[in-house]
Design a protein around this motif. Structure first.
Motif, PDB file in Angstrom:
ATOM      1  N   ASP A  16       0.826  -1.218   0.000  1.00  0.00           N
ATOM      2  CA  ASP A  16       0.000   0.000   0.000  1.00  0.00           C
ATOM      3  C   ASP A  16       0.859   1.266   0.000  1.00  0.00           C
ATOM      4  OD1 ASP A  16      -2.393  -1.366  -0.091  1.00  0.00           O
ATOM      5  OD2 ASP A  16      -2.687  -1.343   2.090  1.00  0.00           O
ATOM      6  N   THR A  40      -4.939   0.405  -8.378  1.00  0.00           N
ATOM      7  CA  THR A  40      -5.699   0.143  -7.153  1.00  0.00           C
ATOM      8  C   THR A  40      -5.408  -1.261  -6.656  1.00  0.00           C
ATOM      9  OG1 THR A  40      -7.597  -0.611  -8.444  1.00  0.00           O
ATOM     10  CG2 THR A  40      -7.592   1.694  -7.759  1.00  0.00           C
ATOM     11  N   ARG A  41      -5.645  -1.486  -5.356  1.00  0.00           N
ATOM     12  CA  ARG A  41      -5.447  -2.809  -4.771  1.00  0.00           C
ATOM     13  C   ARG A  41      -6.729  -3.263  -4.094  1.00  0.00           C
ATOM     14  NH1 ARG A  41      -4.216  -5.611   0.014  1.00  0.00           N
ATOM     15  NH2 ARG A  41      -4.256  -3.783   1.328  1.00  0.00           N
ATOM     16  N   LYS A  42      -7.090  -4.513  -4.345  1.00  0.00           N
ATOM     17  CA  LYS A  42      -8.196  -5.147  -3.633  1.00  0.00           C
ATOM     18  C   LYS A  42      -7.708  -6.532  -3.238  1.00  0.00           C
ATOM     19  CE  LYS A  42     -13.030  -6.216  -3.766  1.00  0.00           C
ATOM     20  NZ  LYS A  42     -14.138  -6.694  -4.545  1.00  0.00           N
ATOM     21  N   ASP A  43      -7.597  -6.783  -1.939  1.00  0.00           N
ATOM     22  CA  ASP A  43      -7.035  -8.018  -1.395  1.00  0.00           C
ATOM     23  C   ASP A  43      -5.619  -8.211  -1.951  1.00  0.00           C
ATOM     24  OD1 ASP A  43      -9.380  -8.507   0.043  1.00  0.00           O
ATOM     25  OD2 ASP A  43     -10.296  -9.533  -1.645  1.00  0.00           O
TER      26      ASP A  43
END
Length: 161
Positions: A16, A40-43
């Motif tokens: 992150d 973007t980051r998701k999990d």
């Protein structure tokens, strides 16, 4: 009985931080002015949206640089295929590898057994436990595993005497 664990973990807080630095750099760089590039980051999945293939390649370079600065091994990234998005833009999903996959675990186990070392390797879910009678044998096993050409960062932890 002396033992240690072979694991593959990536600190998502550091990921992150690296992504935050990338977003700031994209906002200030002249070659990204007016572009709609984002990450973007998701999990464990990173999604890159870029205007074109050139910008996507530049963002890959930014990922490598900023991951290295945050002491994250860039080989922890698994690049999926590039997809077309709206207009001329492109999208790519990149998975952050966590844990040792079964095939890699079997490769490591086979390499240690083929070397006829005096250690035992046990697969425990997504990590490996290596046990042996002597500390020197364990250190030889670490050297052997480091010498293997594995496309994933490995850490050696829980070294017990």
């Amino acid at each position: 009985m002396p033992s240690f664990d072979i694991v593959s973990k990536t600190d998502l807080a550091e990921v992150d931080n690296a992504l935050g630095n990338i977003v700031r750099e994209i906002g200030t760089r002249f070659d990204f002015k007016g572009s709609k590039c984002e990450i973007t980051r998701k999990d464990n999945d990173l999604t890159i949206l870029a205007d074109d293939q050139l910008k996507l390649d530049q963002m890959h370079e930014l990922l490598k640089v900023h991951f290295t600065r945050r002491k994250i091994d860039p080989s922890a990234l698994d690049y999926k295929t590039v997809e077309k998005a709206t207009g001329a833009s492109v999208r790519q999903v990149i998975t952050v590898k966590q844990g040792i996959p079964q095939d890699v675990a079997k490769t490591i186990t086979r390499a240690v057994k083929d070397a006829k070392m005096k250690v035992q390797v046990a697969i425990q879910g997504d990590e490996l436990r290596v046990t042996g009678k002597k500390r020197d044998d364990l250190q030889e096993a670490i050297a052997l595993v480091r010498g293997l050409k594995i496309e994933q960062p490995l850490q050696f932890e829980n070294f017990r005497d």
